[in-house]
Design a protein around this motif. Sequence first.
Motif, PDB file in Angstrom:
ATOM      1  N   ARG A 107      30.118  35.879  28.240  1.00  0.00           N
ATOM      2  CA  ARG A 107      30.782  35.546  29.505  1.00  0.00           C
ATOM      3  C   ARG A 107      32.154  36.212  29.536  1.00  0.00           C
ATOM      4  O   ARG A 107      32.918  36.106  28.562  1.00  0.00           O
ATOM      5  CB  ARG A 107      30.954  34.036  29.663  1.00  0.00           C
ATOM      6  N   VAL A 108      32.451  36.874  30.624  1.00  0.00           N
ATOM      7  CA  VAL A 108      33.741  37.539  30.783  1.00  0.00           C
ATOM      8  C   VAL A 108      34.640  36.687  31.677  1.00  0.00           C
ATOM      9  O   VAL A 108      34.247  36.306  32.782  1.00  0.00           O
ATOM     10  CB  VAL A 108      33.584  38.945  31.388  1.00  0.00           C
ATOM     11  N   LEU A 109      35.827  36.395  31.180  1.00  0.00           N
ATOM     12  CA  LEU A 109      36.836  35.665  31.942  1.00  0.00           C
ATOM     13  C   LEU A 109      38.036  36.588  32.121  1.00  0.00           C
ATOM     14  O   LEU A 109      38.657  37.011  31.141  1.00  0.00           O
ATOM     15  CB  LEU A 109      37.250  34.390  31.199  1.00  0.00           C
ATOM     16  N   VAL A 110      38.352  36.915  33.354  1.00  0.00           N
ATOM     17  CA  VAL A 110      39.487  37.788  33.645  1.00  0.00           C
ATOM     18  C   VAL A 110      40.774  36.975  33.641  1.00  0.00           C
ATOM     19  O   VAL A 110      40.845  35.914  34.256  1.00  0.00           O
ATOM     20  CB  VAL A 110      39.312  38.492  35.005  1.00  0.00           C
ATOM     21  N   LEU A 111      41.775  37.492  32.934  1.00  0.00           N
ATOM     22  CA  LEU A 111      43.112  36.894  32.938  1.00  0.00           C
ATOM     23  C   LEU A 111      44.072  38.031  33.295  1.00  0.00           C
ATOM     24  O   LEU A 111      44.370  38.883  32.466  1.00  0.00           O
ATOM     25  CB  LEU A 111      43.456  36.303  31.575  1.00  0.00           C
ATOM     26  N   SER A 112      44.519  38.059  34.546  1.00  0.00           N
ATOM     27  CA  SER A 112      45.201  39.234  35.067  1.00  0.00           C
ATOM     28  C   SER A 112      46.389  38.869  35.948  1.00  0.00           C
ATOM     29  O   SER A 112      46.468  37.758  36.478  1.00  0.00           O
ATOM     30  CB  SER A 112      44.207  40.082  35.869  1.00  0.00           C
ATOM     31  N   MET A 113      47.298  39.822  36.125  1.00  0.00           N
ATOM     32  CA  MET A 113      48.385  39.667  37.080  1.00  0.00           C
ATOM     33  C   MET A 113      47.915  39.975  38.498  1.00  0.00           C
ATOM     34  O   MET A 113      48.525  39.552  39.468  1.00  0.00           O
ATOM     35  CB  MET A 113      49.535  40.624  36.728  1.00  0.00           C
ATOM     36  N   ALA A 114      46.828  40.741  38.620  1.00  0.00           N
ATOM     37  CA  ALA A 114      46.353  41.209  39.922  1.00  0.00           C
ATOM     38  C   ALA A 114      45.699  40.064  40.696  1.00  0.00           C
ATOM     39  O   ALA A 114      44.764  39.444  40.213  1.00  0.00           O
ATOM     40  CB  ALA A 114      45.364  42.349  39.743  1.00  0.00           C
ATOM     41  N   ASP A 115      46.198  39.818  41.926  1.00  0.00           N
ATOM     42  CA  ASP A 115      45.610  38.759  42.744  1.00  0.00           C
ATOM     43  C   ASP A 115      45.138  39.285  44.100  1.00  0.00           C
ATOM     44  O   ASP A 115      44.895  38.513  45.022  1.00  0.00           O
ATOM     45  CB  ASP A 115      46.597  37.609  42.950  1.00  0.00           C
ATOM     46  N   ASP A 116      44.998  40.623  44.216  1.00  0.00           N
ATOM     47  CA  ASP A 116      44.552  41.197  45.481  1.00  0.00           C
ATOM     48  C   ASP A 116      43.035  41.095  45.600  1.00  0.00           C
ATOM     49  O   ASP A 116      42.308  40.994  44.607  1.00  0.00           O
ATOM     50  CB  ASP A 116      44.980  42.668  45.574  1.00  0.00           C
ATOM     51  N   ASP A 117      42.553  41.137  46.833  1.00  0.00           N
ATOM     52  CA  ASP A 117      41.121  40.984  47.093  1.00  0.00           C
ATOM     53  C   ASP A 117      40.299  42.043  46.383  1.00  0.00           C
ATOM     54  O   ASP A 117      39.214  41.752  45.848  1.00  0.00           O
ATOM     55  CB  ASP A 117      40.840  41.057  48.600  1.00  0.00           C
ATOM     56  N   ASP A 118      40.779  43.293  46.401  1.00  0.00           N
ATOM     57  CA  ASP A 118      40.015  44.375  45.777  1.00  0.00           C
ATOM     58  C   ASP A 118      39.753  44.089  44.310  1.00  0.00           C
ATOM     59  O   ASP A 118      38.626  44.256  43.822  1.00  0.00           O
ATOM     60  CB  ASP A 118      40.762  45.708  45.913  1.00  0.00           C
ATOM     61  N   SER A 119      40.777  43.652  43.585  1.00  0.00           N
ATOM     62  CA  SER A 119      40.617  43.380  42.159  1.00  0.00           C
ATOM     63  C   SER A 119      39.688  42.196  41.915  1.00  0.00           C
ATOM     64  O   SER A 119      38.809  42.248  41.046  1.00  0.00           O
ATOM     65  CB  SER A 119      41.986  43.098  41.516  1.00  0.00           C
ATOM     66  N   VAL A 120      39.879  41.126  42.685  1.00  0.00           N
ATOM     67  CA  VAL A 120      39.066  39.923  42.498  1.00  0.00           C
ATOM     68  C   VAL A 120      37.592  40.222  42.743  1.00  0.00           C
ATOM     69  O   VAL A 120      36.728  39.915  41.906  1.00  0.00           O
ATOM     70  CB  VAL A 120      39.534  38.796  43.436  1.00  0.00           C
ATOM     71  N   PHE A 121      37.273  40.844  43.868  1.00  0.00           N
ATOM     72  CA  PHE A 121      35.872  41.064  44.195  1.00  0.00           C
ATOM     73  C   PHE A 121      35.243  42.160  43.331  1.00  0.00           C
ATOM     74  O   PHE A 121      34.050  42.105  43.031  1.00  0.00           O
ATOM     75  CB  PHE A 121      35.720  41.376  45.685  1.00  0.00           C
TER      76      PHE A 121
ATOM     77  N   GLY B 255      30.537  41.365  37.230  1.00  0.00           N
ATOM     78  CA  GLY B 255      29.867  40.316  36.466  1.00  0.00           C
ATOM     79  C   GLY B 255      30.767  39.281  35.821  1.00  0.00           C
ATOM     80  O   GLY B 255      30.294  38.443  35.056  1.00  0.00           O
ATOM     81  N   ALA B 256      32.078  39.317  36.107  1.00  0.00           N
ATOM     82  CA  ALA B 256      32.974  38.318  35.534  1.00  0.00           C
ATOM     83  C   ALA B 256      32.578  36.922  36.001  1.00  0.00           C
ATOM     84  O   ALA B 256      32.201  36.725  37.151  1.00  0.00           O
ATOM     85  CB  ALA B 256      34.422  38.613  35.937  1.00  0.00           C
ATOM     86  N   ARG B 257      32.694  35.947  35.099  1.00  0.00           N
ATOM     87  CA  ARG B 257      32.319  34.567  35.427  1.00  0.00           C
ATOM     88  C   ARG B 257      33.518  33.718  35.810  1.00  0.00           C
ATOM     89  O   ARG B 257      33.366  32.564  36.218  1.00  0.00           O
ATOM     90  CB  ARG B 257      31.621  33.925  34.223  1.00  0.00           C
ATOM     91  N   GLY B 258      34.705  34.281  35.671  1.00  0.00           N
ATOM     92  CA  GLY B 258      35.904  33.541  36.046  1.00  0.00           C
ATOM     93  C   GLY B 258      37.066  34.480  36.230  1.00  0.00           C
ATOM     94  O   GLY B 258      37.050  35.622  35.751  1.00  0.00           O
ATOM     95  N   TYR B 259      38.097  34.002  36.938  1.00  0.00           N
ATOM     96  CA  TYR B 259      39.254  34.835  37.229  1.00  0.00           C
ATOM     97  C   TYR B 259      40.462  33.915  37.318  1.00  0.00           C
ATOM     98  O   TYR B 259      40.540  33.061  38.193  1.00  0.00           O
ATOM     99  CB  TYR B 259      39.044  35.581  38.544  1.00  0.00           C
ATOM    100  N   VAL B 260      41.394  34.097  36.395  1.00  0.00           N
ATOM    101  CA  VAL B 260      42.602  33.262  36.342  1.00  0.00           C
ATOM    102  C   VAL B 260      43.810  34.188  36.266  1.00  0.00           C
ATOM    103  O   VAL B 260      43.768  35.227  35.597  1.00  0.00           O
ATOM    104  CB  VAL B 260      42.562  32.328  35.112  1.00  0.00           C
ATOM    105  N   LEU B 261      44.880  33.821  36.937  1.00  0.00           N
ATOM    106  CA  LEU B 261      46.087  34.634  36.926  1.00  0.00           C
ATOM    107  C   LEU B 261      46.911  34.356  35.668  1.00  0.00           C
ATOM    108  O   LEU B 261      46.904  33.242  35.127  1.00  0.00           O
ATOM    109  CB  LEU B 261      46.926  34.348  38.169  1.00  0.00           C
ATOM    110  N   LYS B 262      47.653  35.371  35.224  1.00  0.00           N
ATOM    111  CA  LYS B 262      48.430  35.246  33.995  1.00  0.00           C
ATOM    112  C   LYS B 262      49.539  34.203  34.114  1.00  0.00           C
ATOM    113  O   LYS B 262      50.027  33.712  33.101  1.00  0.00           O
ATOM    114  CB  LYS B 262      49.018  36.596  33.596  1.00  0.00           C
ATOM    115  N   GLY B 263      49.934  33.881  35.320  1.00  0.00           N
ATOM    116  CA  GLY B 263      50.962  32.859  35.495  1.00  0.00           C
ATOM    117  C   GLY B 263      50.423  31.437  35.440  1.00  0.00           C
ATOM    118  O   GLY B 263      51.177  30.484  35.645  1.00  0.00           O
ATOM    119  N   ALA B 264      49.140  31.294  35.154  1.00  0.00           N
ATOM    120  CA  ALA B 264      48.523  29.963  35.132  1.00  0.00           C
ATOM    121  C   ALA B 264      49.113  29.102  34.016  1.00  0.00           C
ATOM    122  O   ALA B 264      49.610  29.597  33.008  1.00  0.00           O
ATOM    123  CB  ALA B 264      47.012  30.086  34.941  1.00  0.00           C
TER     124      ALA B 264
END
Length: 215
Positions: A80-94, A100-109
């Motif tokens: 399972r891939v969980l993205v932890l990124s600074m990018a919060d734009d639609d292009d990056s998320v989608f 195939g990422a199963r989750g997406y959390v921002l680094k400021g979480a």
Amino acid sequence: MSETVRVLIVDDHAQFRAGLRALLATTGEVEVCGEAASGEEALTALARAQPDVVLLDLAMPGMGGIAATQRILEASPHVRVLVLSMADDDDSVFAALRAGARGYVLKGARRLEIIRAVKVVADGEAIFGPAIATRLMGYFANVDRDPPTPAIPGLTAREHEILAFVAQHLTNPQIAQRLGLSQKTVRNHVSNIFAKLQVADRAQAIDLAREAGLG
């Protein structure tokens, strides 16, 4: 979740990796089984580390996180891939979700949010940080509405997407990384776009794209 979760951390900042390792160690339920500073290193470490979850950034030198996600899941579909990124734009998320990422959390979480995300993804569920969840809700709230009129008739949805990136002056390799496609595939799409628009180069394509409101 009764067993220890094995996590491979992929981020090009050594200090950030160290912080994540220390954070995950506090749970007693997560074992950091490896680290990598790029997508290429992640693929090399994958077989050796045997992770349950790959916790990965998107913006890295060389192979970016989108392409790395796709390659990781091709090699190990059970991971399972969980993205932890600074990018919060639609292009990056989608792009991450398409890869195939199963989750997406921002680094400021918050620290607890990151730990919870790792556990949830390890259990086979999907999870998104609050800001990302809001974007997804907004997107799916609109999916039943009438589709918008194409900005440039004759182009496919993928061609519109690529043309918009061209209009932002992204190169073919950069577009391929954003979309998780091969450079050859992007090159073929760009050639088809030029033919349909009857333009000779990127400059002319950019002019038409911007007239249509793309980019």
